[in-house]
Design an enzyme around this catalytic site. Sequence first.
Site, PDB file in Angstrom:
ATOM      1  N   SER A   1       0.844  -1.191   0.000  1.00 37.60           N
ATOM      2  CA  SER A   1       0.000   0.000   0.000  1.00 37.60           C
ATOM      3  C   SER A   1       0.878   1.240   0.000  1.00 37.60           C
ATOM      4  O   SER A   1       2.091   1.163   0.184  1.00 37.60           O
ATOM      5  CB  SER A   1      -0.899   0.021   1.234  1.00 37.60           C
ATOM      6  OG  SER A   1      -0.137   0.388   2.369  1.00 37.60           O
ATOM      7  N   LYS A   2       0.230   2.364  -0.177  1.00 39.01           N
ATOM      8  CA  LYS A   2       0.974   3.618  -0.260  1.00 39.01           C
ATOM      9  C   LYS A   2       1.753   3.927   1.012  1.00 39.01           C
ATOM     10  O   LYS A   2       2.675   4.735   0.992  1.00 39.01           O
ATOM     11  CB  LYS A   2       0.007   4.767  -0.580  1.00 39.01           C
ATOM     12  CG  LYS A   2      -0.298   4.858  -2.067  1.00 39.01           C
ATOM     13  CD  LYS A   2      -1.675   5.455  -2.329  1.00 39.01           C
ATOM     14  CE  LYS A   2      -2.561   4.519  -3.056  1.00 39.01           C
ATOM     15  NZ  LYS A   2      -3.823   4.176  -2.668  1.00 39.01           N
ATOM     16  N   ARG A   3       1.367   3.284   2.094  1.00 36.97           N
ATOM     17  CA  ARG A   3       2.052   3.540   3.363  1.00 36.97           C
ATOM     18  C   ARG A   3       3.551   3.253   3.275  1.00 36.97           C
ATOM     19  O   ARG A   3       4.359   3.944   3.868  1.00 36.97           O
ATOM     20  CB  ARG A   3       1.468   2.664   4.474  1.00 36.97           C
ATOM     21  CG  ARG A   3       0.078   3.010   4.874  1.00 36.97           C
ATOM     22  CD  ARG A   3      -0.310   2.253   6.143  1.00 36.97           C
ATOM     23  NE  ARG A   3       0.310   2.827   7.331  1.00 36.97           N
ATOM     24  CZ  ARG A   3      -0.174   3.900   7.955  1.00 36.97           C
ATOM     25  NH1 ARG A   3      -1.257   4.476   7.512  1.00 36.97           N
ATOM     26  NH2 ARG A   3       0.426   4.364   9.025  1.00 36.97           N
ATOM     27  N   THR A   4       3.889   2.183   2.575  1.00 38.67           N
ATOM     28  CA  THR A   4       5.291   1.753   2.590  1.00 38.67           C
ATOM     29  C   THR A   4       6.037   2.032   1.288  1.00 38.67           C
ATOM     30  O   THR A   4       7.146   1.563   1.110  1.00 38.67           O
ATOM     31  CB  THR A   4       5.380   0.246   2.879  1.00 38.67           C
ATOM     32  OG1 THR A   4       4.467  -0.441   2.019  1.00 38.67           O
ATOM     33  CG2 THR A   4       5.015  -0.056   4.318  1.00 38.67           C
ATOM     34  N   GLY A   5       5.429   2.797   0.405  1.00 43.71           N
ATOM     35  CA  GLY A   5       6.143   3.110  -0.831  1.00 43.71           C
ATOM     36  C   GLY A   5       5.180   3.272  -1.986  1.00 43.71           C
ATOM     37  O   GLY A   5       3.972   3.144  -1.819  1.00 43.71           O
TER      38      GLY A   5
END
Length: 490
Positions: free
Chosen positions: A252-256
């Site tokens: 997900s966008k959280r980690t990249g």
Amino acid sequence: MTDLRVRIAPSPTGTVHLGLCRTALFNWAYARGRGGAFILRVEDTDRTRSTAESEAAILEGLRWLGIDWDEGPGIGGPHEPYRQSERSEGHERVAAQVLESGHAYRCFCTPERLDELRASQEARKETPRYDQSCRSMSGEESDRRAAAGEPHVLRFRVPEGETVVRDLVRGDVRFDHGEVDDWIMVRRTGAATYNFVVVCDDIDMRVSHVFRGEEHLVNTPKQVLLYGALGEEPPAFGHLPLMLGTDRKKLSKRTGDTALGDYIAKGYPREAIVNFLCLQGWALDGETEVFDTATFVKHFDITDVQKAGAVFDPKKFLWLSGDTIRRMPIGELVGEVTPFLEAAGYVTAAEIEGRREWFEQLVAGEQERIELFSELPDRVRPFFEADADVTYEEAAEKNARKHEARAEHLAQFSGWLEEQSAAGEFNTEALSAGMKAWVKERELKFPALFQPLRCALTGMPGGRDLGDCVTLLGLERTQARIEAAIQRLG
RNA sequence: GGCCCUAUCGUCUAGUCAGGCCUAGGACACCAGGUUUUCAUCCUGGCGACGGGGGUUCGAAUCCCCCUAGGGUCACCA
């Protein structure tokens, strides 16, 4: 002669996610490697979240990856339309049929009641699920209330027993029907839900294999049950391991970055992106990491897919990108890098065309130093700066100033260059060899000339061969830069 | 929490289905050398894993069971 029909069914609700790209790639390769058909169907049943822009982006992204489809929106095919929102008449007909056959029933429960039900179940730490309160309603009452216009949904009547999902990746997976909710097929708005339309459309389109992300595995018994209620054979399933972020959770966008567009924008070569995606859950032979799409298509088999989730490794991706760039023909590299040079404001595509040879030399000098196309502009910046004020990086200037006799050496070297030019020895090879000889003749160490010279010409502490820098700049500009350096460095 | 899936180096993986060829192979990353005018590339070497416990077997990374851990999913989203 083959009935092999595979599809990708993206929902156009956002960016082109790498997970979608990989799923598409695997499906596509399976079809292409076996002479089957590859279908693109847009799953836009969520009218509030689906957008035309997203759909366009998905089509463009898949094409960019080199994926083509035999049937789909825009190009049509024997099972048109290929946009789910345009297939509602068929869905309604099948829904009526399922209701008629008794495999479904009307549910008049209000969303509020369902919310309360769910809340109380959660409060009791029970698994939230429908309590089937409308399941045993008489046909007469159901018909009467429906005829009176009372809002309702259609639920699938899940029977007793169990369903075995045959999965080409995971083997047989059993689900007890006690765990399968009486799921909603048609909303109170009359619009069908995903689990319902996906089956209808896959049947209509004669889809033989369904490969999708593992998050869909728990939905599969619902779908298999519907196939049965419709008297159809379910397709072969294959649930792909999830692509995980460094936190080991669904990417997900959280980690990249998760969007294909992010990687294109950063300048990852197409081949590297495809290659890397192939490596997420699949391996060619366990030895070969780098291969092209044709090789992937030739060797890919769904049964070779890994079962465990794959953690996305940005470092390896970057390495693969750099490796791909290094193996690229220079002409192609120049083409790839042109938009980035333009965006940096250094040149226009027309100017590059006009001085093709010079630009090929310019880019070739960085080919083994960049891992992304986007890294090029900064690295060649000095060649677009004015000779009088090349930007000196701190480390470069510090290196140059270490040498007391720098001004003297630079001046002498400038004179030597002029001689070389006059002698017709002004080419990279002769210059590179010549300047080393120049240093040795004077019994100096290489850095004594090369560090001040590098600073003068590029202002950078490291980089391409200095003979290369000289020929790129030409005699006049090289001398101007040396002159400026003598002034600036003292 | 229920259900489902999964479990080999830090990461991607080969080997697992057909147990011995595995003192577990490759790649990325990391570390150390070498090549090089610098940087980078390139070359060489090193580090480093079968989650734990029981079985079955002459023999298990491979088969079975339990445990543990991680993930997915529990929407009138897809």
